[in-house]
Design an enzyme around this catalytic site. Structure first.
Site, mmCIF file in Angstrom:
data_model
loop_
_atom_site.group_PDB
_atom_site.id
_atom_site.type_symbol
_atom_site.label_atom_id
_atom_site.label_comp_id
_atom_site.label_asym_id
_atom_site.label_seq_id
_atom_site.Cartn_x
_atom_site.Cartn_y
_atom_site.Cartn_z
ATOM 1 N N GLY B 154 -13.354 3.494 5.804
ATOM 2 C CA GLY B 154 -13.933 4.692 6.386
ATOM 3 C C GLY B 154 -15.152 5.136 5.606
ATOM 4 O O GLY B 154 -15.374 4.719 4.464
ATOM 5 N N CYS B 155 -15.961 5.992 6.214
ATOM 6 C CA CYS B 155 -17.211 6.411 5.580
ATOM 7 C C CYS B 155 -16.953 7.206 4.305
ATOM 8 O O CYS B 155 -17.555 6.930 3.261
ATOM 9 C CB CYS B 155 -18.063 7.219 6.560
ATOM 10 S SG CYS B 155 -17.203 8.615 7.341
ATOM 11 N N TYR B 156 -16.078 8.203 4.383
ATOM 12 C CA TYR B 156 -15.794 9.003 3.194
ATOM 13 C C TYR B 156 -15.162 8.159 2.079
ATOM 14 O O TYR B 156 -15.610 8.228 0.926
ATOM 15 C CB TYR B 156 -14.861 10.161 3.552
ATOM 16 C CG TYR B 156 -15.462 11.298 4.331
ATOM 17 C CD1 TYR B 156 -16.521 12.045 3.828
ATOM 18 C CD2 TYR B 156 -14.933 11.693 5.560
ATOM 19 C CE1 TYR B 156 -17.037 13.137 4.526
ATOM 20 C CE2 TYR B 156 -15.438 12.769 6.268
ATOM 21 C CZ TYR B 156 -16.486 13.495 5.751
ATOM 22 O OH TYR B 156 -16.985 14.569 6.433
ATOM 23 N N SER B 159 -17.596 6.070 0.020
ATOM 24 C CA SER B 159 -18.380 6.837 -0.941
ATOM 25 C C SER B 159 -17.546 7.220 -2.159
ATOM 26 O O SER B 159 -17.998 7.132 -3.303
ATOM 27 C CB SER B 159 -18.943 8.078 -0.237
ATOM 28 O OG SER B 159 -19.688 8.867 -1.117
#
Lengths: 351, 351, 351, 351
Positions: B154-156, B159
């Protein structure tokens, strides 16, 4: 106060907070703007520096250089919206002349020993600090009636202290380290054109700034201490997001055992019952800075996460109103014995 | 791979990540799009659902219903960009037919027991989970060559894990509770029109959402465990801000004694030396989501605050590229033995 | 050209168009950037003035002062992206040294007599004007192969001339007065911080500027003349709207009798058949600047309103690409005998 | 009116204009909201459909179904902010019951014969049309005192007619064709979520819509006729730009011989001398929609271009206030003999 209006001066009328003060004061039923001061912009008209205020009858008035003696001769109440450090240079003379002063800079918010480390200068008027009332009406309002010098809080500390202090005081969260994540629009960055304040640099941008040494850090610590009696160590990380008005602070605290979102919410709701400008959201609802834009309202939300032992407290406000000019007027109202809501908007301009 | 191109299918081509996959794959030198699947939009042309792709020769092609047998007949590599839960329904048949699958949903990112609690359904194909490789190339890339099923992060979590895992592994921060504050634009919210996804609701808005139960929470915990060997309890608070692309995560961890910003930064710089898509900023510089827009790059920044014993790690990426379609292609490149950077943009479209 | 790459210089690399040139040239298969010039920013690195370009290997290179002899010693092709007036000062020496020059300023777009009135200075090198080719490849491309000096069109004129010239040439609209309403984002306003380029001044703003004396006015008249053979008197009213990239021009012309939207559309479709960067929309569909962002594409739409005898022609493009750096590279490709599309993006980064 | 307040109903309170009416009426000194009607949202509370109004005491009130008899029993003044066509269905009963009605839909703005062509339905109550006063107070105010039915103008026509009619009446511009280019934010598009009203579709977008058949076209023609006595043929091209509030119209007219910007400006300044909500800018200054946001003010600017024989007239207003709810209240004030400015903001919320 009877029917008489109070003569008011705004020093720093050319800045963001100063412009917002003039906009709000212009419709205040008990205040009469009689002096507009500025430093670099002295000699320009109000409408030249704030074209949206051109409709005011004082739009064509020249901004003056803010000489304290001239100010005190005509104004009973003075808002100092000057750069940090510049307020402390003029406030002593204004106080000595009997003016009530509400300072929107950071010059009277901390203890004297904090200034060199966080603002970069020794405080020029430490004798005045003990008399300065930290103007958070909902939690520290008892010292406001009759106050001669009010230190108007910063936008971020207002949001953090109003959201966290009641929970700390009630023991629902633990003292100690609090991490505060701030998000704000560009109006908090002032009116000076710089590469990073340009539209092209900000559209589509999400970025931290001044991490980890923002000057609102010690103010949050002091405000929490004053309002809760407990000590907190604050780590504050502010971020810019692409909007003009709006501050959201998300504070991460250690949850006391057995506490739920409902308990946290009930504590805040009780603390701000009947307070006209604080809206505590029911558990499960989410604050939104957009709803506060143009109003003096702060929205608060508290969430418990027992899984990780964390309390998350979120506050949202319009940084130019509840975070600056609006709260300053609220403080002035209370200092002078006027109704707390006088002249202040309680509805945002939405959408 | 020689000169031959690989036949590629995109299932879920009508969604945000699917559209971005098609846009990027269209210029990939080794991939040849030969099947575009969709569910509700089947029967429409690609250009009808993504007008910005009208210039592609396949712009006039009809989206098909994604039948696994038909897909496997023409495609060697399949990207499943379907809603959570829908991927797990088609992946077993695709795998059985010999396709390499990169799944952009959350369906193969967690352990089976996590799905009921965080995604709301029991996992329909738990037998496949042990073979799924969590596709974070910079930290977990050794299992990618030859992998048959890649769970694209996932994007979060991308990061957070890239930013925090090296510091955890090196002992510069303590395991235990990590508070993660996320900020994102609207493209992560999908293509479904709702009152809260409207322009009028989002301009000027800063607001948390899905607090404290976002499904990326357990993925962060698992990713940190996989990549660092340490256990972390993650509290995750995501926020929407007014932009389209961009994710910034700000993670608050407990700093080990004596550690400085320079130490943290050096650790990250060493971990990502020569990695083409990770940009570790020098101590004191600030990440900006805007600089990553349109690229497969993540920017990372680490800050120590010894005063409060806190490490702050900030990551910024384009959620549709490094946070979704770009990383999926990076994973496919590595799974198939192609150059890691093949077909991927390393420069953002700025300003 | 064989396999050899062409040595390229960018003068004015610190500006908006210069930065976009470097970003696009960095992935061009036949061009090799070997000189980056700047004036005020000379001595800074590329990454200092354009942090989004830090990933480039030339990111750490110092910008040089643009001395023509040094430039000509290393570069066969020179893009001059200097302020209006500064290009004309260096182009003669570059031409004398045998460089092919594509000028992105306005210095070679008009006749000599137009400069005092519209640019405020007499032209310093009028002898070069007859040899300058106005670089609108889709309409005036026949003079490009082998051209030594290309005047790269302005963003607004590109949109207006491509949209209106074929209709004028075909007699579907009448010569005479054309009113052009322009809308653009802030990236066209350059990189200089000013009060009006700040985020706080632009969010929520819609406003005309430089009305009625924008310097693109005579360029539109000249471009229409060159490309259609007809004379037009252009009234041009540009407006700023809150976005970064994007130009939309809406041109109001007098419709010839009996002409429909379908006739207008068919004329444009025929004029741009097989042209890779022009997308003529079917009658009834509406252009959108957002779809062109990040690409070298222009979208065109034509509407007839027989009730009022008006033709409305709307064009949309990315002002930094088709309106500046992209079209400049397209012109260079054609001047040097390379494929027209070489190195140029035909898909926008959407959403 | 004495001290008594007027009972007011808002029908269509769940829409954009309806919400704005409630927001403004809540602080009106002479109006007392006693009925909130809605159609689809009947049964929901005001705060459910407009969370920013939750602070109002009537925030918890249920919206009712708008039955005319019930409305007339409690309200002397009714604002109908219903979809086009729905107002005409309820206004006859409200008028028959003696209510003063201000209609914010388009149902009473045109002649009966215009409705089939421009609104798609035959007018259901043509008998009422002759009594409907077109409510443009600054130009057509003489019929407002005592009016029983006011047709509140559309946002675009307000801007065009106020800007152009005085120039037409004075012969400074020629009758005949007028091309009007409109730009607006998304709040004019209503509250219904659609693909094109989403944030992801609008950020970065500049696009025309409903060209050339927007229903405000005949209203502009009729308004210009009423206010100037001259006939105009209007071509109207509206555009969406990425903002929420704000309309700018740029009108292109044929300039009469010998007329300058100063002459045009003086004519407008004279026409609106002492009018509290019209700000005519000095020749050379540029309007800005941002300055009008949150206020009932319209800014006007007129420019002569003798070179092309064109007059350009630009108007800017907040489409929800001067373009809808604010002007409706201004009309109601005048119809009922109250001060024109009562309850209306004259300063925008800036920045």
């Amino acid at each position: 106060m009877g029917d008489a209006t109070v003569g008011v001066a705004v020093l720093g009328a050319s800045g963001s907070a100063g412009g917002e003060l003039v906009r709000l004061l212009a419709v205040h039923p008990s205040f009469d703007i009689c002096y507009l001061g500025a430093q670099r912009a002295a000699g320009e008209t109000l409408a030249q520096v704030h074209p949206h205020l051109e409709a005011l009858s004082l739009g064509t008035e020249l901004l003056r250089d803010g000489d304290p003696a001239q100010v005190a001769a005509v104004a009973e109440l003075v808002f100092t919206a000057l750069p940090h450090g510049a307020s402390a240079a003029v406030v002593p003379a204004l106080r000595a002349a009997g003016c009530t002063v509400v300072d929107l800079a950071g010059d009277f918010r901390l203890a004297a020993e904090d200034y060199p480390a966080w603002y970069g200068f020794p405080h020029p008027a430490p004798d005045l600090l003990p008399d300065a009332v930290y103007g958070l009406p909902e939690l520290l309002g008892e010292r406001l009636p009759g106050a001669g010098l009010v230190a108007n809080p910063g936008c971020y500390p207002t949001s953090v202290v109003l959201g966290c202090a009641p929970l700390l005081a009630a023991g629902l969260v633990e003292p100690g380290r609090i991490c505060v994540d701030g998000k704000t629009g560009l109006s908090g960055a002032g009116r000076e054109p710089t590469p990073s304040s340009m539209y092209v640099a900000t559209e589509g941008s999400i970025r931290p700034y001044r991490l980890p040494r923002h000057q609102h850090t010690p103010e949050m610590e002091r405000g929490l201490q004053l309002a809760s009696g407990h000590t907190a160590d604050v780590l504050f990380a502010p971020h810019l997001v692409p909007t003009v008005r709006g501050v959201v602070t998300t504070s991460y605290l250690t949850l006391a055992p057995g506490i739920t979102s409902e308990t946290l919410t009930a504590c805040l709701a009780e603390a701000y019952r009947d307070r006209p400008f604080v809206r505590v959201l029911p558990a499960g609802e989410m604050v939104d800075a957009k709803r506060t834009r143009g109003s003096n309202v702060i929205e608060l939300q508290a969430v418990a996460d027992p899984r990780t032992g964390t309390a998350v407290v979120v506050g949202a406000l319009d940084n130019l109103i509840k975070g600056a000019a609006g709260q300053a007027i609220q403080n002035a109202n209370l200092a002078l014995g006027l109704p707390e809501t006088s002249g202040l908007p309680s509805l945002g301009v939405y959408p």
